[in-house]
Design a protein around this motif. Sequence first.
Motif, PDB file in Angstrom:
ATOM      1  N   ASN A  45     -65.114   7.297  17.298  1.00  0.00           N
ATOM      2  CA  ASN A  45     -64.582   8.464  16.595  1.00  0.00           C
ATOM      3  C   ASN A  45     -65.299   9.763  16.978  1.00  0.00           C
ATOM      4  O   ASN A  45     -66.452   9.761  17.407  1.00  0.00           O
ATOM      5  N   GLU A  46     -64.586  10.884  16.732  1.00  0.00           N
ATOM      6  CA  GLU A  46     -65.151  12.221  16.914  1.00  0.00           C
ATOM      7  C   GLU A  46     -65.221  12.909  15.551  1.00  0.00           C
ATOM      8  O   GLU A  46     -64.347  12.734  14.707  1.00  0.00           O
ATOM      9  N   ALA A  47     -66.264  13.708  15.360  1.00  0.00           N
ATOM     10  CA  ALA A  47     -66.478  14.368  14.063  1.00  0.00           C
ATOM     11  C   ALA A  47     -66.697  15.864  14.241  1.00  0.00           C
ATOM     12  O   ALA A  47     -67.189  16.322  15.284  1.00  0.00           O
ATOM     13  N   LEU A  48     -66.330  16.613  13.201  1.00  0.00           N
ATOM     14  CA  LEU A  48     -66.561  18.053  13.139  1.00  0.00           C
ATOM     15  C   LEU A  48     -67.372  18.356  11.890  1.00  0.00           C
ATOM     16  O   LEU A  48     -66.976  18.014  10.779  1.00  0.00           O
ATOM     17  N   ASP A  49     -68.527  18.998  12.089  1.00  0.00           N
ATOM     18  CA  ASP A  49     -69.448  19.363  11.007  1.00  0.00           C
ATOM     19  C   ASP A  49     -69.338  20.867  10.788  1.00  0.00           C
ATOM     20  O   ASP A  49     -69.882  21.662  11.564  1.00  0.00           O
ATOM     21  N   ILE A  50     -68.646  21.270   9.707  1.00  0.00           N
ATOM     22  CA  ILE A  50     -68.423  22.691   9.419  1.00  0.00           C
ATOM     23  C   ILE A  50     -69.604  23.232   8.619  1.00  0.00           C
ATOM     24  O   ILE A  50     -70.001  22.668   7.610  1.00  0.00           O
ATOM     25  N   PRO A  63     -75.758   8.698  16.298  1.00  0.00           N
ATOM     26  CA  PRO A  63     -75.733   7.314  16.814  1.00  0.00           C
ATOM     27  C   PRO A  63     -74.459   6.548  16.454  1.00  0.00           C
ATOM     28  O   PRO A  63     -74.207   5.478  17.013  1.00  0.00           O
ATOM     29  N   TYR A  64     -73.671   7.103  15.527  1.00  0.00           N
ATOM     30  CA  TYR A  64     -72.524   6.364  14.990  1.00  0.00           C
ATOM     31  C   TYR A  64     -71.174   6.942  15.407  1.00  0.00           C
ATOM     32  O   TYR A  64     -70.131   6.413  15.029  1.00  0.00           O
ATOM     33  N   PHE A  65     -71.181   8.044  16.166  1.00  0.00           N
ATOM     34  CA  PHE A  65     -69.950   8.676  16.614  1.00  0.00           C
ATOM     35  C   PHE A  65     -70.001   8.902  18.124  1.00  0.00           C
ATOM     36  O   PHE A  65     -71.074   9.061  18.713  1.00  0.00           O
ATOM     37  N   LYS A  66     -68.821   8.959  18.725  1.00  0.00           N
ATOM     38  CA  LYS A  66     -68.737   9.214  20.167  1.00  0.00           C
ATOM     39  C   LYS A  66     -69.147  10.644  20.485  1.00  0.00           C
ATOM     40  O   LYS A  66     -69.900  10.898  21.437  1.00  0.00           O
ATOM     41  N   HIS A  67     -68.629  11.593  19.695  1.00  0.00           N
ATOM     42  CA  HIS A  67     -68.909  13.012  19.953  1.00  0.00           C
ATOM     43  C   HIS A  67     -68.818  13.779  18.640  1.00  0.00           C
ATOM     44  O   HIS A  67     -67.980  13.472  17.787  1.00  0.00           O
ATOM     45  N   ILE A  68     -69.689  14.777  18.495  1.00  0.00           N
ATOM     46  CA  ILE A  68     -69.720  15.604  17.289  1.00  0.00           C
ATOM     47  C   ILE A  68     -69.819  17.070  17.691  1.00  0.00           C
ATOM     48  O   ILE A  68     -70.577  17.419  18.601  1.00  0.00           O
ATOM     49  N   ILE A  69     -69.052  17.916  17.021  1.00  0.00           N
ATOM     50  CA  ILE A  69     -69.191  19.361  17.160  1.00  0.00           C
ATOM     51  C   ILE A  69     -69.671  19.914  15.822  1.00  0.00           C
ATOM     52  O   ILE A  69     -69.107  19.600  14.769  1.00  0.00           O
ATOM     53  N   GLY A  70     -70.726  20.719  15.860  1.00  0.00           N
ATOM     54  CA  GLY A  70     -71.232  21.384  14.663  1.00  0.00           C
ATOM     55  C   GLY A  70     -71.093  22.881  14.794  1.00  0.00           C
ATOM     56  O   GLY A  70     -71.453  23.450  15.832  1.00  0.00           O
ATOM     57  N   THR A  71     -70.546  23.537  13.771  1.00  0.00           N
ATOM     58  CA  THR A  71     -70.383  24.996  13.808  1.00  0.00           C
ATOM     59  C   THR A  71     -71.145  25.632  12.652  1.00  0.00           C
ATOM     60  O   THR A  71     -71.247  25.058  11.571  1.00  0.00           O
ATOM     61  N   LYS A 112     -55.586  18.335  14.413  1.00  0.00           N
ATOM     62  CA  LYS A 112     -55.624  16.870  14.323  1.00  0.00           C
ATOM     63  C   LYS A 112     -56.466  16.237  15.437  1.00  0.00           C
ATOM     64  O   LYS A 112     -56.176  15.146  15.902  1.00  0.00           O
ATOM     65  N   LYS A 113     -57.525  16.897  15.805  1.00  0.00           N
ATOM     66  CA  LYS A 113     -58.377  16.411  16.900  1.00  0.00           C
ATOM     67  C   LYS A 113     -59.411  15.405  16.410  1.00  0.00           C
ATOM     68  O   LYS A 113     -59.726  14.428  17.107  1.00  0.00           O
ATOM     69  N   PHE A 114     -59.959  15.610  15.187  1.00  0.00           N
ATOM     70  CA  PHE A 114     -61.138  14.872  14.773  1.00  0.00           C
ATOM     71  C   PHE A 114     -60.802  13.734  13.818  1.00  0.00           C
ATOM     72  O   PHE A 114     -59.955  13.855  12.941  1.00  0.00           O
ATOM     73  N   ASP A 115     -61.524  12.635  13.993  1.00  0.00           N
ATOM     74  CA  ASP A 115     -61.369  11.491  13.094  1.00  0.00           C
ATOM     75  C   ASP A 115     -62.035  11.751  11.750  1.00  0.00           C
ATOM     76  O   ASP A 115     -61.641  11.177  10.739  1.00  0.00           O
ATOM     77  N   PHE A 116     -63.034  12.614  11.743  1.00  0.00           N
ATOM     78  CA  PHE A 116     -63.765  12.930  10.513  1.00  0.00           C
ATOM     79  C   PHE A 116     -64.176  14.391  10.547  1.00  0.00           C
ATOM     80  O   PHE A 116     -64.828  14.845  11.495  1.00  0.00           O
ATOM     81  N   LYS A 140     -57.777  11.906  10.332  1.00  0.00           N
ATOM     82  CA  LYS A 140     -58.078  10.760   9.474  1.00  0.00           C
ATOM     83  C   LYS A 140     -58.806  11.197   8.204  1.00  0.00           C
ATOM     84  O   LYS A 140     -58.197  11.498   7.199  1.00  0.00           O
ATOM     85  N   TRP A 141     -60.133  11.270   8.275  1.00  0.00           N
ATOM     86  CA  TRP A 141     -60.954  11.460   7.083  1.00  0.00           C
ATOM     87  C   TRP A 141     -61.510  12.871   6.959  1.00  0.00           C
ATOM     88  O   TRP A 141     -61.766  13.540   7.960  1.00  0.00           O
ATOM     89  N   CYS A 142     -61.725  13.282   5.695  1.00  0.00           N
ATOM     90  CA  CYS A 142     -62.414  14.535   5.385  1.00  0.00           C
ATOM     91  C   CYS A 142     -63.392  14.283   4.238  1.00  0.00           C
ATOM     92  O   CYS A 142     -63.206  13.368   3.435  1.00  0.00           O
ATOM     93  N   ALA A 143     -64.406  15.131   4.150  1.00  0.00           N
ATOM     94  CA  ALA A 143     -65.332  15.086   3.018  1.00  0.00           C
ATOM     95  C   ALA A 143     -65.896  16.476   2.775  1.00  0.00           C
ATOM     96  O   ALA A 143     -66.190  17.213   3.727  1.00  0.00           O
ATOM     97  N   VAL A 144     -66.023  16.834   1.505  1.00  0.00           N
ATOM     98  CA  VAL A 144     -66.640  18.096   1.100  1.00  0.00           C
ATOM     99  C   VAL A 144     -67.687  17.793   0.038  1.00  0.00           C
ATOM    100  O   VAL A 144     -67.396  17.104  -0.944  1.00  0.00           O
ATOM    101  N   THR A 145     -68.894  18.303   0.238  1.00  0.00           N
ATOM    102  CA  THR A 145     -69.975  18.153  -0.739  1.00  0.00           C
ATOM    103  C   THR A 145     -70.412  19.528  -1.221  1.00  0.00           C
ATOM    104  O   THR A 145     -70.650  20.430  -0.415  1.00  0.00           O
ATOM    105  N   LYS A 146     -70.498  19.679  -2.556  1.00  0.00           N
ATOM    106  CA  LYS A 146     -70.989  20.910  -3.151  1.00  0.00           C
ATOM    107  C   LYS A 146     -71.803  20.595  -4.399  1.00  0.00           C
ATOM    108  O   LYS A 146     -71.642  19.532  -4.999  1.00  0.00           O
ATOM    109  N   SER A 147     -72.676  21.526  -4.773  1.00  0.00           N
ATOM    110  CA  SER A 147     -73.374  21.374  -6.044  1.00  0.00           C
ATOM    111  C   SER A 147     -72.442  21.839  -7.157  1.00  0.00           C
ATOM    112  O   SER A 147     -71.782  22.870  -7.043  1.00  0.00           O
ATOM    113  N   ILE A 148     -72.373  21.047  -8.212  1.00  0.00           N
ATOM    114  CA  ILE A 148     -71.525  21.410  -9.348  1.00  0.00           C
ATOM    115  C   ILE A 148     -72.367  21.800 -10.560  1.00  0.00           C
ATOM    116  O   ILE A 148     -71.835  22.220 -11.590  1.00  0.00           O
TER     117      ILE A 148
END
Length: 262
Positions: A45-50, A63-71, A112-116, A140-148
């Motif tokens: 899988n490929e991941a995007l870290d926003i 170690p768990y993904f083929k390729h990752i882009i971080g912005t 629709k490029k990234f699996d996560f 495929k997958w998305c996740a958002v983490t914030k302090s509530i």
Amino acid sequence: MDKQDNIKIFWDSMAEQFTDYEIPTPYNNEFMKQLYLHEIINRDNEALDIGCGGGKYSLGLAPYFKHIIGTDISTKMIEGADRKKAENNIDNIEFRCESWQELDIEKEGWRKKFDFVFAHMTPAVGDVGSFEKMRLASKKWCAVTKSIYRKSDIAEGVNKICGNIIKGYGEHELNDLLTILWKDGIAAETFYEKETWTNTADAEKLADSYIKRMTVKKELSDTEKEGIINFINSKAQNGIVTETTDVVLCTIYWKENEEEKK
């Protein structure tokens, strides 16, 4: 200066702090553990870290993904992330200094490029437009983490000096996100973590950091800036301030409905 400039200045000032970390794994980090349990982690899988900041989760996922882009909007954050990448001999991550609000995913070929696609504790994703853009980048997958929830006597004191301009943290944004997903028939999952953050800092540096942080919200008067400095100094012992913040984090995970996104 406009708001974007103030945001860059603030996060540049935080870069040293955000590049001093232990790289997380699914065995010592709850967010990473949830990715494992949801079977999001996949070497194909490929991941995007926003809003990747100093690259903590990009490096953890490498170690768990083929390729990752971080912005990230901060040049110094990206520089720090690249240093950590080199120090750890990681070669499957690309860090880019980009504002998520200004990035054109169609031009980049990211539809629709990234699996996560994920945004962990970043203001880069927080309104309808930024949520929808991250969804369009995911197949495929998305996740958002914030302090509530956050409780800090120092933060509350500074906010009061500035006219109580901060009226919450990520709880309203996550409510908006859930509403968007529900309208598309997506049953998202949530995960909560309780943490206590302790920050020990020089009083002058902490006051400057809070002034930069609040300037992102509004133009501060000289009286407000002086008030912040005096308040922080009143909390210092031998010029050092220890700030304790009780925090509740919420992560929302969901899998995109391909039929709805075509």
